[in-house]
Design a protein around this motif. Structure first.
Motif, short mmCIF file in Angstrom:
data_model
loop_
_atom_site.label_atom_id
_atom_site.label_comp_id
_atom_site.label_asym_id
_atom_site.label_seq_id
_atom_site.Cartn_x
_atom_site.Cartn_y
_atom_site.Cartn_z
N GLU A 188 99.23 64.27 28.97
CA GLU A 188 99.51 63.03 29.71
C GLU A 188 98.43 62.74 30.74
N ALA A 189 97.91 63.78 31.37
CA ALA A 189 96.86 63.60 32.38
C ALA A 189 95.57 63.07 31.76
N VAL A 190 95.25 63.55 30.57
CA VAL A 190 94.05 63.05 29.86
C VAL A 190 94.20 61.56 29.58
N LYS A 191 95.39 61.15 29.10
CA LYS A 191 95.65 59.73 28.83
C LYS A 191 95.57 58.92 30.12
N LYS B 31 88.37 72.53 32.29
CA LYS B 31 89.54 72.48 31.43
C LYS B 31 90.50 73.66 31.65
N ASN B 32 89.99 74.78 32.14
CA ASN B 32 90.80 75.98 32.33
C ASN B 32 91.41 76.10 33.72
N PHE C 244 95.14 70.07 39.14
CA PHE C 244 94.51 68.87 38.60
C PHE C 244 93.27 68.43 39.37
N VAL C 245 93.20 68.70 40.68
CA VAL C 245 91.99 68.33 41.44
C VAL C 245 90.80 69.19 41.02
N GLU C 246 91.07 70.35 40.45
CA GLU C 246 90.00 71.21 39.94
C GLU C 246 89.74 70.95 38.46
N MET C 247 90.77 70.51 37.73
CA MET C 247 90.66 70.28 36.30
C MET C 247 89.94 68.97 35.99
N ASN D 209 94.91 60.69 43.56
CA ASN D 209 94.99 60.50 42.11
C ASN D 209 96.07 61.38 41.50
N VAL D 210 96.14 62.61 41.98
CA VAL D 210 97.15 63.55 41.48
C VAL D 210 98.55 63.04 41.82
#
Length: 194
Positions: free
Chosen positions: A21-24, A38-39, A43-46, A53-54
């Motif tokens: 969902e985050a990618v979308k 990606k790992n 989310f602020v690091e991903m 935004n998060v």
């Protein structure tokens, strides 16, 4: 005996779906640049996201039926219900917000739709160790090390449910299946009653 159980990534596959969902969301709403790491777990690091935004992303997700579409982790319904039927008290303890009535409703509906038997549901459990202590929980299961450690530090027997993002943590009581957890609980309660 009272058993405290986390929901996300302990009985429900959440993180992978949340990342999808985050990618979308990143593409559709933030015109983002994709993954930064990606790992990463946060989310602020991903992604190349700010804390705002998060927050916007989670507000968006909470307004959808996201929580109803999650898949149960295999064995969780069967073994939790078996514990319930054998007289254990089952307390679900989730970090999910309690400020959004829709999230509370969807969480209860998801548990019901998937057939989980339980006694209490605690929403927005910030410090699950304290919550376990206040409710006299004997064994606590969570996938997040901080919650595991909090319970352990208060003398509560804790199990870290194995996930891809906690495998680098050593010296923990880690279990990767609900059958294993069930057998451990039965062994501990038999030892206590002996």
């Amino acid at each position: 005996m009272k058993i405290g159980i986390d929901i996300d990534d302990t009985i429900a596959y959440t993180n992978e779906r949340l990342i999808e969902e985050a990618v979308k969301y990143d593409k559709e709403f933030l015109k983002g640049r994709g993954f930064k790491d990606k790992n990463a777990y946060k989310f602020v690091e991903m992604f190349y996201w700010s804390k705002d935004n998060v927050q916007s992303f989670f507000n968006y997700v909470r307004g959808t039926d996201f929580f109803l579409k999650l898949e149960p982790i295999p064995g969780s319904v069967e073994y939790i219900n078996k514990l319930y039927d054998e007289g254990y008290e089952i307390y679900f303890m989730t970090f999910r917000t309690n400020k959004n009535p829709l999230v509370h409703k969807m969480t209860k509906e998801w548990l019901s739709n998937n057939g989980y038997k339980y006694h209490k549901l605690f929403m927005r459990s910030d410090d699950k160790g304290i919550l376990c202590k206040e409710n006299e929980v004997s064994i606590f299961i969570d996938n997040t090390y901080e919650h595991y450690e909090s319970a352990l530090s208060l003398g509560i027997d804790a199990i870290l449910f194995d996930t891809i993002y906690n495998r680098d943590i050593d010296d923990v009581k880690r279990m990767s299946s609900w059958e294993e957890i069930y057998n451990y609980i039965k062994e501990v309660s038999n030892d206590t009653n002996s």
